[in-house]
Write a protein that holds these residues in place. Structure first.
Motif, PDB file in Angstrom:
ATOM      1  N   ASN A   7       0.829  -1.214   0.000  1.00 45.83           N
ATOM      2  CA  ASN A   7       0.000   0.000   0.000  1.00 45.83           C
ATOM      3  C   ASN A   7       0.860   1.258   0.000  1.00 45.83           C
ATOM      4  O   ASN A   7       0.571   2.231  -0.702  1.00 45.83           O
ATOM      5  N   PHE A   8       1.919   1.227   0.794  1.00 45.43           N
ATOM      6  CA  PHE A   8       2.795   2.394   0.847  1.00 45.43           C
ATOM      7  C   PHE A   8       3.519   2.581  -0.476  1.00 45.43           C
ATOM      8  O   PHE A   8       3.691   3.709  -0.948  1.00 45.43           O
ATOM      9  N   TRP A   9       3.976   1.500  -1.080  1.00 47.07           N
ATOM     10  CA  TRP A   9       4.705   1.616  -2.348  1.00 47.07           C
ATOM     11  C   TRP A   9       3.818   2.239  -3.422  1.00 47.07           C
ATOM     12  O   TRP A   9       4.285   3.060  -4.219  1.00 47.07           O
ATOM     13  N   ILE A  10       2.557   1.857  -3.450  1.00 46.11           N
ATOM     14  CA  ILE A  10       1.624   2.454  -4.414  1.00 46.11           C
ATOM     15  C   ILE A  10       1.424   3.934  -4.092  1.00 46.11           C
ATOM     16  O   ILE A  10       1.453   4.792  -4.982  1.00 46.11           O
ATOM     17  N   PHE A  11       1.223   4.233  -2.802  1.00 47.02           N
ATOM     18  CA  PHE A  11       1.049   5.624  -2.362  1.00 47.02           C
ATOM     19  C   PHE A  11       2.244   6.472  -2.777  1.00 47.02           C
ATOM     20  O   PHE A  11       2.084   7.568  -3.344  1.00 47.02           O
ATOM     21  N   PHE A  12       3.449   5.980  -2.514  1.00 49.05           N
ATOM     22  CA  PHE A  12       4.644   6.780  -2.800  1.00 49.05           C
ATOM     23  C   PHE A  12       4.855   6.934  -4.309  1.00 49.05           C
ATOM     24  O   PHE A  12       5.275   8.005  -4.776  1.00 49.05           O
ATOM     25  N   ALA A  13       4.576   5.885  -5.076  1.00 46.88           N
ATOM     26  CA  ALA A  13       4.749   5.969  -6.528  1.00 46.88           C
ATOM     27  C   ALA A  13       3.835   7.042  -7.121  1.00 46.88           C
ATOM     28  O   ALA A  13       4.274   7.853  -7.963  1.00 46.88           O
ATOM     29  N   LEU A  14       2.577   7.061  -6.697  1.00 49.79           N
ATOM     30  CA  LEU A  14       1.636   8.069  -7.207  1.00 49.79           C
ATOM     31  C   LEU A  14       2.052   9.477  -6.767  1.00 49.79           C
ATOM     32  O   LEU A  14       2.002  10.426  -7.561  1.00 49.79           O
ATOM     33  N   LEU A  15       2.466   9.603  -5.500  1.00 50.74           N
ATOM     34  CA  LEU A  15       2.903  10.918  -5.014  1.00 50.74           C
ATOM     35  C   LEU A  15       4.126  11.400  -5.777  1.00 50.74           C
ATOM     36  O   LEU A  15       4.217  12.571  -6.162  1.00 50.74           O
ATOM     37  N   PHE A  16       5.074  10.501  -6.033  1.00 49.66           N
ATOM     38  CA  PHE A  16       6.309  10.897  -6.706  1.00 49.66           C
ATOM     39  C   PHE A  16       6.050  11.341  -8.146  1.00 49.66           C
ATOM     40  O   PHE A  16       6.686  12.286  -8.634  1.00 49.66           O
ATOM     41  N   ILE A  17       5.138  10.669  -8.816  1.00 51.17           N
ATOM     42  CA  ILE A  17       4.823  11.068 -10.198  1.00 51.17           C
ATOM     43  C   ILE A  17       4.323  12.505 -10.228  1.00 51.17           C
ATOM     44  O   ILE A  17       4.784  13.327 -11.027  1.00 51.17           O
ATOM     45  N   GLY A  18       3.382  12.830  -9.332  1.00 50.99           N
ATOM     46  CA  GLY A  18       2.883  14.203  -9.268  1.00 50.99           C
ATOM     47  C   GLY A  18       3.957  15.174  -8.833  1.00 50.99           C
ATOM     48  O   GLY A  18       4.057  16.294  -9.351  1.00 50.99           O
ATOM     49  N   ALA A  20       7.191  14.948  -9.271  1.00 47.10           N
ATOM     50  CA  ALA A  20       8.182  15.156 -10.333  1.00 47.10           C
ATOM     51  C   ALA A  20       7.613  15.986 -11.483  1.00 47.10           C
ATOM     52  O   ALA A  20       8.335  16.794 -12.085  1.00 47.10           O
ATOM     53  N   LEU A  21       6.332  15.817 -11.786  1.00 47.70           N
ATOM     54  CA  LEU A  21       5.735  16.507 -12.940  1.00 47.70           C
ATOM     55  C   LEU A  21       5.329  17.948 -12.646  1.00 47.70           C
ATOM     56  O   LEU A  21       5.416  18.809 -13.525  1.00 47.70           O
ATOM     57  N   PHE A  22       4.904  18.216 -11.427  1.00 49.74           N
ATOM     58  CA  PHE A  22       4.353  19.542 -11.112  1.00 49.74           C
ATOM     59  C   PHE A  22       5.186  20.225 -10.022  1.00 49.74           C
ATOM     60  O   PHE A  22       4.870  20.145  -8.835  1.00 49.74           O
ATOM     61  N   ARG A  23       6.249  20.887 -10.452  1.00 44.83           N
ATOM     62  CA  ARG A  23       7.177  21.513  -9.503  1.00 44.83           C
ATOM     63  C   ARG A  23       6.488  22.534  -8.616  1.00 44.83           C
ATOM     64  O   ARG A  23       6.708  22.574  -7.402  1.00 44.83           O
ATOM     65  N   LYS A  24       5.670  23.391  -9.214  1.00 39.23           N
ATOM     66  CA  LYS A  24       5.064  24.490  -8.462  1.00 39.23           C
ATOM     67  C   LYS A  24       4.056  23.990  -7.424  1.00 39.23           C
ATOM     68  O   LYS A  24       3.713  24.726  -6.488  1.00 39.23           O
ATOM     69  N   ALA A  25       3.610  22.771  -7.596  1.00 41.56           N
ATOM     70  CA  ALA A  25       2.608  22.229  -6.662  1.00 41.56           C
ATOM     71  C   ALA A  25       3.230  21.285  -5.629  1.00 41.56           C
ATOM     72  O   ALA A  25       2.509  20.597  -4.899  1.00 41.56           O
ATOM     73  N   ARG A  26       4.564  21.252  -5.539  1.00 40.01           N
ATOM     74  CA  ARG A  26       5.210  20.268  -4.674  1.00 40.01           C
ATOM     75  C   ARG A  26       4.837  20.401  -3.200  1.00 40.01           C
ATOM     76  O   ARG A  26       4.613  19.408  -2.523  1.00 40.01           O
ATOM     77  N   ILE A  27       4.800  21.614  -2.698  1.00 41.12           N
ATOM     78  CA  ILE A  27       4.435  21.798  -1.291  1.00 41.12           C
ATOM     79  C   ILE A  27       3.013  21.301  -1.047  1.00 41.12           C
ATOM     80  O   ILE A  27       2.729  20.615  -0.051  1.00 41.12           O
ATOM     81  N   LEU A  30       2.963  17.499  -1.103  1.00 41.36           N
ATOM     82  CA  LEU A  30       3.479  16.947   0.153  1.00 41.36           C
ATOM     83  C   LEU A  30       2.478  17.141   1.291  1.00 41.36           C
ATOM     84  O   LEU A  30       2.287  16.239   2.116  1.00 41.36           O
ATOM     85  N   ALA A  31       1.852  18.310   1.333  1.00 44.06           N
ATOM     86  CA  ALA A  31       0.880  18.587   2.393  1.00 44.06           C
ATOM     87  C   ALA A  31      -0.276  17.591   2.345  1.00 44.06           C
ATOM     88  O   ALA A  31      -0.681  17.022   3.371  1.00 44.06           O
ATOM     89  N   ILE A  32      -0.819  17.371   1.135  1.00 39.71           N
ATOM     90  CA  ILE A  32      -1.926  16.426   0.967  1.00 39.71           C
ATOM     91  C   ILE A  32      -1.452  14.995   1.226  1.00 39.71           C
ATOM     92  O   ILE A  32      -2.145  14.196   1.868  1.00 39.71           O
ATOM     93  N   GLY A  33      -0.244  14.670   0.729  1.00 39.59           N
ATOM     94  CA  GLY A  33       0.320  13.335   0.946  1.00 39.59           C
ATOM     95  C   GLY A  33       0.500  13.026   2.423  1.00 39.59           C
ATOM     96  O   GLY A  33       0.209  11.908   2.880  1.00 39.59           O
TER      97      GLY A  33
END
Length: 469
Positions: A7-18, A20-27, A30-33
Motif C-alpha cells: 500500500n505504501f509503495w503504491i502511495f509513494f509511486a503516485l505521489l512521486f509522479i505528481g 516530479a511533474l508539477f514543480r510548483k505544486a510540490r508543497i 506533500l501537504a496532501i500526501g
C-alpha cells in the motif's frame, strides 16, 4: 501505512509522479500526501495532530506581542503528549501507591488510543517553539509549509527529529529543486538497505526474542543472555531500518534528512554510544533538557544531576512504564561513572592507554555487553522480570553460553555491524568498487535482491518497534 507494505509503495509511486511533474505544486502535494499518510492510522488521530500543529503555529506568531503564548504552546504540546501517553500510567501508579481503585481507569483504558508518532512530532513542535523564542530561527509565515515540516511523512512516525532550520529552508527551495538521478539512485539504495534490515534481520530476530521474553521466570541464565543479545540487534536493525528508509525516501524527493544511527555498538563509552544511537533524540535531550537545566556550567554535582535528569526523561519518553524510567536512569548513571573515570586521564599512562587500538577493541567489547544488559530493562514486561534476568545473567556459566547454537548467529550479527561501519564510512569507495563489477552481474544481483524481498514479504510482518513511542 508502513514502509514495507505494498500500500505504501503504491502511495509513494503516485505521489512521486505528481511531485516530479508539477514543480510548483510540490508543497501542496506533500501537504496532501502527509494528510493521507497519517489518516491511514485514524481520522481522530489526524484531527488531534492538525489541531496541535495549527495551535502551535498561532502561538509562534502571537508570542512576539504576547510572550505568554510561548508557554501556552509548550503546555499544549506537553498536555497532549501526557494525556494520550501517560494518563493510564499515572493512574495505575496512583492505584499501586494508594491501593485505591480509580473508577475512571477502565473507561479511559478502553477509549485512549496512542496517536502514531506523537512523541516525535511533539518534540519537533517543542523544539520549534524554543528555537523561535531563542531567536535561533525565523518562523515561517506559511501554515502549509509549517504543516509539511511537522508532518513530512518519511520521518513523521519514527524520526529523525528534524529542526526547523534543517528542513524548512529545504522546503522553501523545493519548487526550484531539480530531481537528480544520482540522488534518486542513492535514495533507492538506502531504502532497499533499510527494507532488507527490517524483513531479513529485525523480523526474523523477533521470532527468537519474543518467545524467550515470554517465558518470564522460566527463562534460564543462558537464554537471558541470548534474549538480551537478540533484542539489542532486533531494536537496532528495526529502528535503523526505518531511519535508512526515511533518509532514502527523502533523497528521492530531493530532501536531506539527518543521519540517526552510526553503528552504535562499536562505541567504547556511554557518551560515545549516545552520539551514535538515535542521534536526533540524543541532541534534542542535550540541547533542550541537559543544557536547559544548566548543562556543565554549574559545578560537578549539578552536572551529574543534569545528566541523570536528562536520561530519566529520555527513558520516560520511550514509554509509559517504570522499566523505561529505570533504563534511562541506568544510562544516566553510566554516563556519570564515565565522566568520573575521565579524571584518570590526568595520569599520562592512562591517557596513552586509552588512545591505543588494543584498549579501543577491549572497551568496545566490554561496553557492548553492558549495553546488551541494559536492553533487558527496555524489553522486559516488568522491573521484576528485568531484575530476575539480570541475576541469572550474572550467574550464567560461560561455557554453557559458548555452546549455545544461537550464539553463533549473534556473533554473525555483530560482524555484520562491523561490515556496515566500513560500508557507511567508506561509502564512496565501496560504490566505486561495486561499479567495477560487470553490468550483467550487477543486474543479476539487483534482480536477486528484488526476488529476496518479495519472498521475505510473504512471512509474518511486524510493525516497527518505535511506532509504539
Amino acid at each position: 501505512m508502513v514502509f514495507h507494505s505494498p500500500n505504501f509503495w503504491i502511495f509513494f509511486a503516485l505521489l512521486f509522479i505528481g511531485y516530479a511533474l508539477f514543480r510548483k505544486a510540490r508543497i501542496a502535494i506533500l501537504a496532501i500526501g502527509n494528510v493521507i499518510f497519517y489518516a491511514a492510522s485514524g481520522w481522530g488521530m489526524l484531527a488531534v495532530f492538525l489541531f496541535v500543529t495549527i495551535a502551535t503555529f498561532l502561538c509562534v506568531h502571537g508570542m512576539k506581542k504576547s510572550r505568554w503564548l510561548f508557554w501556552v504552546g509548550i503546555l499544549l504540546n506537553i498536555a497532549n503528549l501526557v494525556f494520550f501517553k501517560y494518563t493510564l500510567f499515572l493512574l495505575d501508579t496512583l492505584k499501586e501507591i494508594t491501593g485505591l481503585s480509580v473508577g475512571i481507569y477502565d473507561s479511559l483504558a478502553s477509549s485512549i488510543i496512542l496517536p502514531v508518532g506523537i512523541s516525535f512530532y511533539t518534540f519537533q513542535l517543542l523544539s520549534y517553539l524554543i528555537d523561535v523564542r531563542r531567536g535561533d530561527i525565523v518562523p515561517t509565515t506559511s501554515l502549509v509549509r509549517f504543516w509539511v515540516y511537522i508532518s513530512l511523512f518519511p520521518q513523521l512516525v519514527a524520526g529523525p527529529i528534524m529542526r526547523g532550520d534543517e528542513l524548512i529552508p529545504q522546503l522553501d527551495e523545493i519548487q526550484q529543486k531539480k530531481l537528480r538521478w544520482s540522488e534518486i539512485k542513492y535514495g533507492l539504495f538506502l531504502f532497499v538497505v533499510g527494507l532488507l534490515k527490517k524483513i531479513a534481520l529485525a523480523d526474523p530476530i523477533a521470532e527468537i526474542v519474543n518467545p524467550l521474553f515470554a517465558k518470564g521466570d522460566a527463562i534460564s541464565s543462558v537464554e537471558s543472555w541470548i534474549a538480551a543479545y537478540g533484542f539489542g540487534f532486533q531494536i537496532y536493525y528495526d529502528f535503523s531500518a526505518y531511519s535508512d528508509m526515511a533518509m532514502g525516501l527523502g533523497c528521492i524527493l530531493g530532501i536531506r534528512l539527518i543521519l540517526n544511527f552510526d553503528t552504535p555498538y562499536l562505541s567504547a563509552s556511554p557518551t560515545e554510544f549516545w552520539k551514535r544511537w538515535h542521534i536526533s533524540l540524543s541532541r534534542w535531550i542535550r540541547d533542550y533538557i541537559y543544557i536547559g537545566l544548566g548543562g556543565n556550567r554549574k559545578g560537578p554535582i549539578r552536572v551529574q544531576f543534569n545528566l541523570l535528569a536528562a536520561m530519566l526523561i529520555s527513558g520516560l519518553w520511550h514509554g509509559a512504564m517504570w522499566t523505561f524510567v529505570v533504563w534511562g536512569g541506568v544510562h544516566g548513571l553510566l554516563q556519570i561513572v564515565h565522566k568520573w573515570s575521565l579524571k584518570l586521564n590526568r595520569l599520562g599512562w592512562v591517557e596513552q592507554l586509552r588512545k591505543s587500538k588494543v584498549y579501543r577493541v577491549f572497551a568496545v567489547l566490554v561496553f557492548f555487553h553492558v549495553i546488551t544488559w541494559t536492553w533487558v530493562f527496555f524489553r522486559a514486561q516488568s522491573i521484576g522480570q528485568a531484575w530476575d534476568m539480570t541475576v541469572k545473567m550474572i550467574q550464567m556459566p560461560m561455557l554453557e553460553l559458548l555452546k549455545h547454537p544461537e550464539l553463533v548467529w549473534m556473533a554473525a550479527l555483530f560482524l555484520l555491524h562491523i561490515v556496515e561501519y566500513f560500508i557507511r564510512h567508506y561509502e564512496h569507495k565501496a560504490s566505486k568498487l561495486w561499479h567495477y563489477v560487470p553490468f550483467p552481474v550487477r543486474s543479476a544481483a539487483y534482480v536477486l535482491i528484488v526476488l529476496v524481498i518479495f519472498y521475505l514479504q510473504k512471512g509474518e510482518a511486524y510493525d516497527f518497534i518505535y511506532f509504539q513511542f
